[in-house]
Motif scaffolding. Structure first.
Motif, short mmCIF file in Angstrom:
data_model
loop_
_atom_site.label_atom_id
_atom_site.label_comp_id
_atom_site.label_asym_id
_atom_site.label_seq_id
_atom_site.Cartn_x
_atom_site.Cartn_y
_atom_site.Cartn_z
N GLN A 50 0.82 -1.21 0.00
CA GLN A 50 0.00 0.00 0.00
C GLN A 50 0.86 1.26 0.00
OE1 GLN A 50 -2.78 -0.33 3.30
NE2 GLN A 50 -4.44 -0.75 1.86
N LEU A 51 1.93 1.24 0.77
CA LEU A 51 2.83 2.39 0.81
C LEU A 51 3.47 2.61 -0.55
CD1 LEU A 51 4.54 1.87 4.29
CD2 LEU A 51 2.83 3.59 3.68
N GLU A 52 3.90 1.52 -1.20
CA GLU A 52 4.47 1.63 -2.54
C GLU A 52 3.49 2.27 -3.51
OE1 GLU A 52 7.73 -1.82 -3.40
OE2 GLU A 52 5.64 -2.47 -3.29
N GLU A 53 2.24 1.80 -3.48
CA GLU A 53 1.23 2.31 -4.41
C GLU A 53 0.91 3.77 -4.12
OE1 GLU A 53 0.19 0.76 -7.12
OE2 GLU A 53 1.66 -0.76 -6.51
N TYR A 54 0.88 4.13 -2.84
CA TYR A 54 0.63 5.52 -2.46
C TYR A 54 1.68 6.44 -3.07
CZ TYR A 54 0.90 9.73 0.43
OH TYR A 54 1.00 11.02 0.86
N VAL A 55 2.95 6.05 -2.96
CA VAL A 55 4.04 6.89 -3.47
C VAL A 55 4.04 6.90 -5.00
CG1 VAL A 55 6.53 7.27 -3.50
CG2 VAL A 55 5.42 6.49 -1.41
N LYS A 56 3.86 5.74 -5.60
CA LYS A 56 3.86 5.66 -7.06
C LYS A 56 2.79 6.57 -7.67
CE LYS A 56 5.64 0.93 -7.53
NZ LYS A 56 5.29 -0.48 -7.88
N SER A 57 1.69 6.75 -6.95
CA SER A 57 0.58 7.57 -7.45
C SER A 57 0.81 9.06 -7.23
CB SER A 57 -0.72 7.15 -6.77
OG SER A 57 -1.04 5.80 -7.08
N GLY A 58 1.93 9.42 -6.59
CA GLY A 58 2.25 10.83 -6.43
C GLY A 58 2.38 11.31 -5.00
N GLY A 59 2.22 10.41 -4.03
CA GLY A 59 2.31 10.81 -2.63
C GLY A 59 3.74 10.99 -2.15
N THR A 60 3.91 11.74 -1.08
CA THR A 60 5.19 11.90 -0.42
C THR A 60 5.11 11.20 0.93
OG1 THR A 60 5.66 14.02 -1.48
CG2 THR A 60 6.86 13.53 0.55
N LEU A 61 6.06 10.30 1.20
CA LEU A 61 6.07 9.51 2.42
C LEU A 61 7.30 9.86 3.25
CD1 LEU A 61 5.23 7.05 4.24
CD2 LEU A 61 6.57 5.62 2.68
N LEU A 62 7.09 10.11 4.54
CA LEU A 62 8.19 10.28 5.49
C LEU A 62 8.11 9.13 6.48
CD1 LEU A 62 10.55 11.94 6.65
CD2 LEU A 62 8.88 13.19 8.02
N ILE A 63 9.20 8.36 6.59
CA ILE A 63 9.20 7.14 7.38
C ILE A 63 10.60 6.95 7.98
CG2 ILE A 63 9.88 5.60 5.47
CD1 ILE A 63 7.71 3.62 6.51
N GLY A 64 10.72 6.04 8.94
CA GLY A 64 12.02 5.72 9.52
C GLY A 64 12.26 4.23 9.49
N ILE A 65 13.50 3.82 9.70
CA ILE A 65 13.85 2.40 9.64
C ILE A 65 13.09 1.56 10.66
CG2 ILE A 65 15.75 0.78 10.11
CD1 ILE A 65 17.54 2.62 8.46
N PRO A 66 12.90 2.00 11.92
CA PRO A 66 12.16 1.17 12.87
C PRO A 66 10.73 0.87 12.44
CG PRO A 66 13.41 2.84 14.05
CD PRO A 66 13.48 3.20 12.59
N GLN A 67 10.15 1.69 11.55
CA GLN A 67 8.79 1.41 11.09
C GLN A 67 8.72 0.15 10.21
OE1 GLN A 67 9.70 4.87 11.42
NE2 GLN A 67 8.45 4.60 13.25
N PHE A 68 9.87 -0.38 9.83
CA PHE A 68 9.92 -1.59 9.02
C PHE A 68 10.13 -2.84 9.88
CE2 PHE A 68 10.92 1.76 6.02
CZ PHE A 68 10.09 1.43 4.96
#
Length: 229
Positions: free
Chosen positions: A21-39
């Protein structure tokens, strides 16, 4: 997809469907701010005691979303960072509540990463180790804090807040509210033929106090005042 910017900063258990879902959000034009612990794939919070093993999604291969691979914990963060145009980044004032002790959260380590398409946009002023990366994906972009700690870590808060504020400013919608005191909570709801802007003065220290605000809309910019409560 209704949002220009997605901030993914809290405790999280990464699962394949969320990653997609995160990949699709960004591919569609979104900007994502995330950190390594979120993975992290941990389902319990026991690992937070020492943060030694994050059990990262895909064993740390975040190439398709972040453009790098995580090799493990790396150098200690010096507490000072640099970036191109560093002087232009905002420096929000942080409360640090409930404790202002810089050692409260233990050592602040950066992650050791192997770039696979990502660009380093901020780095440690001492070691030059990556602190923030950016990665173009489709029509959007992913910014990732490359620290082995959560963005709220006492020592990492200043750089996290600077990038958060910079991205929020860059990703503004066509309606915005500016108040110098930072006490005005506001939101927008879509009602089909019109949008409703609601504002609340959250400064309850003095009854009936009034806060000036500047409101920008597609058609007009004006100033008004919001009374407490």
């Amino acid at each position: 997809q209704n949002y220009k910017l997605l901030l993914h900063l809290g405790w999280n258990t990464m699962i394949p469907s969320d990653y997609t879902q995160l990949e699709e959000y960004v591919k569609s034009g979104g900007t994502l701010l995330i950190g390594i612990p979120q993975f992290s794939t941990h389902t319990r919070r026991d690992f937070l005691r020492d943060m030694s093993d994050l059990a990262l999604f895909r064993n740390g291969d975040l190439t398709t979303l972040c453009g790098f691979k995580v090799k493990g914990p790396g150098k200690r963060y010096s507490g000072q960072w640099n970036a191109a145009g560093r002087e232009c980044y905002p420096e929000p004032k942080l409360a640090g509540l409930p404790n202002c002790d810089i050692t409260e959260d233990g050592p602040c380590l950066l992650a050791e990463i192997e770039l696979a398409g990502a660009e380093v946009v901020a780095w440690d002023a001492d070691s030059a180790a990556p602190v923030v990366t950016s990665f173009r994906l489709g029509k959007g972009c992913v910014y990732c804090f490359t620290a082995w700690v959560y963005p709220g870590h006492e020592q990492f808060q200043p750089v996290a807040a600077s990038f958060l504020a910079a991205l929020c400013d860059r990703c503004k919608g066509d309606i915005s509210v500016r108040d110098s005191d930072g006490e005005i909570f506001w939101n927008i709801r879509d009602h089909g033929s019109f949008r409703l802007l609601s504002l609340l003065n959250t400064d309850w220290t003095a009854p009936g106090n009034v806060k000036p605000v500047e409101i920008t809309t597609p058609g007009v910019r004006f100033e008004t005042a919001i009374m407490e409560r």
